[in-house]
Scaffold this motif. Sequence first.
Motif, PDB file in Angstrom:
ATOM      1  N   THR A  59      -3.695  -5.664 -15.584  1.00  0.00           N
ATOM      2  CA  THR A  59      -3.367  -4.263 -15.856  1.00  0.00           C
ATOM      3  C   THR A  59      -4.604  -3.391 -16.029  1.00  0.00           C
ATOM      4  N   PHE A  60      -5.623  -3.913 -16.710  1.00  0.00           N
ATOM      5  CA  PHE A  60      -6.789  -3.077 -16.979  1.00  0.00           C
ATOM      6  C   PHE A  60      -8.003  -3.448 -16.118  1.00  0.00           C
ATOM      7  N   ALA A  61      -7.795  -4.152 -15.043  1.00  0.00           N
ATOM      8  CA  ALA A  61      -8.918  -4.469 -14.144  1.00  0.00           C
ATOM      9  C   ALA A  61      -9.434  -3.177 -13.518  1.00  0.00           C
ATOM     10  N   PRO A  62     -10.722  -3.093 -13.213  1.00  0.00           N
ATOM     11  CA  PRO A  62     -11.280  -1.882 -12.614  1.00  0.00           C
ATOM     12  C   PRO A  62     -10.564  -1.500 -11.312  1.00  0.00           C
ATOM     13  N   ALA A  63     -10.420  -0.184 -11.096  1.00  0.00           N
ATOM     14  CA  ALA A  63      -9.726   0.303  -9.890  1.00  0.00           C
ATOM     15  C   ALA A  63     -10.690   0.363  -8.710  1.00  0.00           C
ATOM     16  N   VAL A  64     -10.195  -0.026  -7.534  1.00  0.00           N
ATOM     17  CA  VAL A  64     -10.997   0.142  -6.313  1.00  0.00           C
ATOM     18  C   VAL A  64     -10.515   1.362  -5.533  1.00  0.00           C
ATOM     19  N   ALA A  65      -9.312   1.850  -5.857  1.00  0.00           N
ATOM     20  CA  ALA A  65      -8.822   3.092  -5.231  1.00  0.00           C
ATOM     21  C   ALA A  65      -7.744   3.714  -6.119  1.00  0.00           C
ATOM     22  N   VAL A  75       0.480  -5.076   3.197  1.00  0.00           N
ATOM     23  CA  VAL A  75       0.491  -6.329   2.427  1.00  0.00           C
ATOM     24  C   VAL A  75      -0.468  -7.350   3.044  1.00  0.00           C
ATOM     25  N   GLU A  76      -1.280  -7.949   2.175  1.00  0.00           N
ATOM     26  CA  GLU A  76      -2.101  -9.095   2.592  1.00  0.00           C
ATOM     27  C   GLU A  76      -1.426 -10.391   2.140  1.00  0.00           C
ATOM     28  N   ALA A  77      -0.973 -10.390   0.867  1.00  0.00           N
ATOM     29  CA  ALA A  77      -0.310 -11.583   0.308  1.00  0.00           C
ATOM     30  C   ALA A  77       0.414 -11.182  -0.962  1.00  0.00           C
ATOM     31  N   GLU A  78       1.337 -12.037  -1.384  1.00  0.00           N
ATOM     32  CA  GLU A  78       2.039 -11.825  -2.656  1.00  0.00           C
ATOM     33  C   GLU A  78       1.449 -12.740  -3.699  1.00  0.00           C
ATOM     34  N   ASP A  79       1.383 -12.278  -4.921  1.00  0.00           N
ATOM     35  CA  ASP A  79       0.823 -13.109  -5.987  1.00  0.00           C
ATOM     36  C   ASP A  79       1.519 -12.760  -7.296  1.00  0.00           C
ATOM     37  N   GLY A  80       2.616 -13.423  -7.577  1.00  0.00           N
ATOM     38  CA  GLY A  80       3.370 -13.148  -8.806  1.00  0.00           C
ATOM     39  C   GLY A  80       3.884 -11.722  -8.817  1.00  0.00           C
ATOM     40  N   ALA A  81       3.509 -10.986  -9.868  1.00  0.00           N
ATOM     41  CA  ALA A  81       3.977  -9.607 -10.013  1.00  0.00           C
ATOM     42  C   ALA A  81       3.143  -8.630  -9.180  1.00  0.00           C
ATOM     43  N   TRP A  82       2.203  -9.137  -8.409  1.00  0.00           N
ATOM     44  CA  TRP A  82       1.251  -8.284  -7.695  1.00  0.00           C
ATOM     45  C   TRP A  82       1.268  -8.545  -6.194  1.00  0.00           C
ATOM     46  N   PHE A  83       0.848  -7.539  -5.440  1.00  0.00           N
ATOM     47  CA  PHE A  83       0.536  -7.712  -4.025  1.00  0.00           C
ATOM     48  C   PHE A  83      -0.965  -7.572  -3.853  1.00  0.00           C
ATOM     49  N   ALA A  88      -6.183   2.438   3.244  1.00  0.00           N
ATOM     50  CA  ALA A  88      -7.191   3.089   4.085  1.00  0.00           C
ATOM     51  C   ALA A  88      -7.786   4.302   3.372  1.00  0.00           C
ATOM     52  N   LEU A  89      -8.949   4.101   2.778  1.00  0.00           N
ATOM     53  CA  LEU A  89      -9.697   5.226   2.205  1.00  0.00           C
ATOM     54  C   LEU A  89     -10.376   5.982   3.346  1.00  0.00           C
ATOM     55  N   ALA A  90     -10.790   7.221   3.096  1.00  0.00           N
ATOM     56  CA  ALA A  90     -11.504   7.977   4.129  1.00  0.00           C
ATOM     57  C   ALA A  90     -12.773   7.232   4.549  1.00  0.00           C
ATOM     58  N   SER A  91     -13.366   6.509   3.602  1.00  0.00           N
ATOM     59  CA  SER A  91     -14.614   5.805   3.886  1.00  0.00           C
ATOM     60  C   SER A  91     -14.388   4.444   4.547  1.00  0.00           C
ATOM     61  N   GLY A  92     -13.126   4.042   4.697  1.00  0.00           N
ATOM     62  CA  GLY A  92     -12.827   2.742   5.305  1.00  0.00           C
ATOM     63  C   GLY A  92     -11.806   1.989   4.478  1.00  0.00           C
ATOM     64  N   PRO A  93     -11.241   0.916   5.042  1.00  0.00           N
ATOM     65  CA  PRO A  93     -10.196   0.181   4.323  1.00  0.00           C
ATOM     66  C   PRO A  93     -10.744  -0.571   3.111  1.00  0.00           C
ATOM     67  N   VAL A  94      -9.917  -0.631   2.080  1.00  0.00           N
ATOM     68  CA  VAL A  94     -10.317  -1.359   0.881  1.00  0.00           C
ATOM     69  C   VAL A  94      -9.133  -2.239   0.467  1.00  0.00           C
ATOM     70  N   THR A  95      -9.436  -3.463   0.053  1.00  0.00           N
ATOM     71  CA  THR A  95      -8.373  -4.393  -0.347  1.00  0.00           C
ATOM     72  C   THR A  95      -8.451  -4.651  -1.843  1.00  0.00           C
ATOM     73  N   GLY A  96      -7.297  -4.683  -2.478  1.00  0.00           N
ATOM     74  CA  GLY A  96      -7.245  -4.945  -3.910  1.00  0.00           C
ATOM     75  C   GLY A  96      -5.849  -5.391  -4.296  1.00  0.00           C
ATOM     76  N   PHE A  97      -5.520  -5.218  -5.576  1.00  0.00           N
ATOM     77  CA  PHE A  97      -4.203  -5.644  -6.078  1.00  0.00           C
ATOM     78  C   PHE A  97      -3.414  -4.437  -6.579  1.00  0.00           C
ATOM     79  N   VAL A  98      -2.161  -4.376  -6.159  1.00  0.00           N
ATOM     80  CA  VAL A  98      -1.264  -3.326  -6.640  1.00  0.00           C
ATOM     81  C   VAL A  98      -0.049  -4.014  -7.254  1.00  0.00           C
ATOM     82  N   HIS A  99       0.410  -3.514  -8.406  1.00  0.00           N
ATOM     83  CA  HIS A  99       1.579  -4.107  -9.060  1.00  0.00           C
ATOM     84  C   HIS A  99       2.833  -3.822  -8.228  1.00  0.00           C
ATOM     85  N   LYS A 100       3.726  -4.819  -8.165  1.00  0.00           N
ATOM     86  CA  LYS A 100       4.944  -4.653  -7.357  1.00  0.00           C
ATOM     87  C   LYS A 100       5.796  -3.481  -7.837  1.00  0.00           C
ATOM     88  N   GLY A 101       5.695  -3.176  -9.128  1.00  0.00           N
ATOM     89  CA  GLY A 101       6.484  -2.075  -9.671  1.00  0.00           C
ATOM     90  C   GLY A 101       5.951  -0.700  -9.289  1.00  0.00           C
TER      91      GLY A 101
END
Lengths: 187, 297
Positions: A59-65, A75-83, A88-101
Amino acid sequence: MKHAPRPSVMPNRSRVALTGVALLAVVFGGGGFALAAQDKGDSLTVTRKAAKLRNAKRTFAPAVADLVEGDRLVVEAEDGAWFSATYALASGPVTGFVHKGDVSAKKDVRLSGEGVRENYSSSEAAAARKGFSPQVEREHRANNPGLEAAFQAVDKIQARVVTDAEVFAFISEGGLAQGGSATGGGQ
Amino acid sequence: MNRQSLKTYTTLAVFVLPILACAGVMNAMEQATDESSMEGKFIRGANRMRKSFQDLDPSEEHFIGRSVAAQILSMPEYPLAQDERLNTYLNHIGLAVAATNEDVLRPFLDYRFAALETEEVNAFACPGGTILITRGLLKKASSEDELAAILAHEIAHVTLRHGLEAIKKGNMTEAFKYLGAGAAQATMGPEELAKVTGIFGDSIDDIVTSLITKGYSREAEAEADALGRKFLAGTGYDPEALRRVLAKMGGEGGSGGMFATHPSPETRIQSLGAPVAYAEDAGAASKRATRFRAKAN
């Protein structure tokens, strides 16, 4: 051949057992996020006014976007309550975790249109206005002018700013969430 | 009901209820079962429910909740407390509970909590996460953990979407004539807007009536107690704080408000079942006691 109808009244003992089982299902099943399994490459839409793509599934991990209503992720993968998902940021794609909710996989998800970005397409914005929307609230308020002061009170309650850092500090100070998902993070 | 039927129901309850909200899974199960079989009827029944209130999207839930909160706050008996220190404290506790439990429903906006300046013992969980708690109820809490128990129970109501469940089936069915997936492709004309606004107003009335007058079902309250206690444990609060606050309510007694709309505190305590173990950290408990004295009184 017709079978004789079964008695429809459930015995008390059975009813108690079912209620107990239902409660267990609620407790152990939770109920907060409602997404069925998604595959790599599926599209997700942010359904909250604001959300964050984080660098870890906490929940409190640093934000990448910073995400807003209507933003699309892949979607890259599912991981429990998270994806694990790519945005796609203007500066290029960024991958991280978003809560399913925070997201929906529905293609016709109704958005309020309040949080969407300026470049959100007009056809999508039009679809956003359908449903129980700001337009319907405006009409409801116009029909009920006696509620105006109360709506202003609701605005005041909802406008309260409480930052992640504040909540994290409160949790830490009170010795809470020992070993929980909120520990070990920053903003 | 014979033993085989009970076994079937039990199996379905265990596996179906937790995934009730998963549209894809439920549709697949509907296709995979015979309409006339017991399993088929159960799944179709569950799907019909999802197609009613469960199918509302987060932003719609938000706008319903705003109007429910406004209707409650428009009543002279429920004025908003202007106690900034208390309201900040309530928001910190409630948001700590929401942030530390991954199965808490995440609404369109974050949860917000506010005290009402009345001695009535009551709380209102509006759809979308605006939660109103009366001074009378707050006075039943003797510690931060007990205050968290009250808020966790209300967060559980929002998570389980009990408010939306109160919308009469007729209103929901009528709403979905206009808000169905196909209809989402165009804007509303004046006539349609008037119709949808009428249904919206009726739905708000259904929920407010349920919150203020009728209350939720005994089962819904038991579910919210059970899930609220789980949330407490997830945040690191004493899960037995809920039992203590209910015992205090039962011991002191009262009438109106929550006493009229909820099962008796004794019934709720019974539904909680056996106590849950909790290892208290004396240092942390002392810090929480200090801030409770400073902010909640």
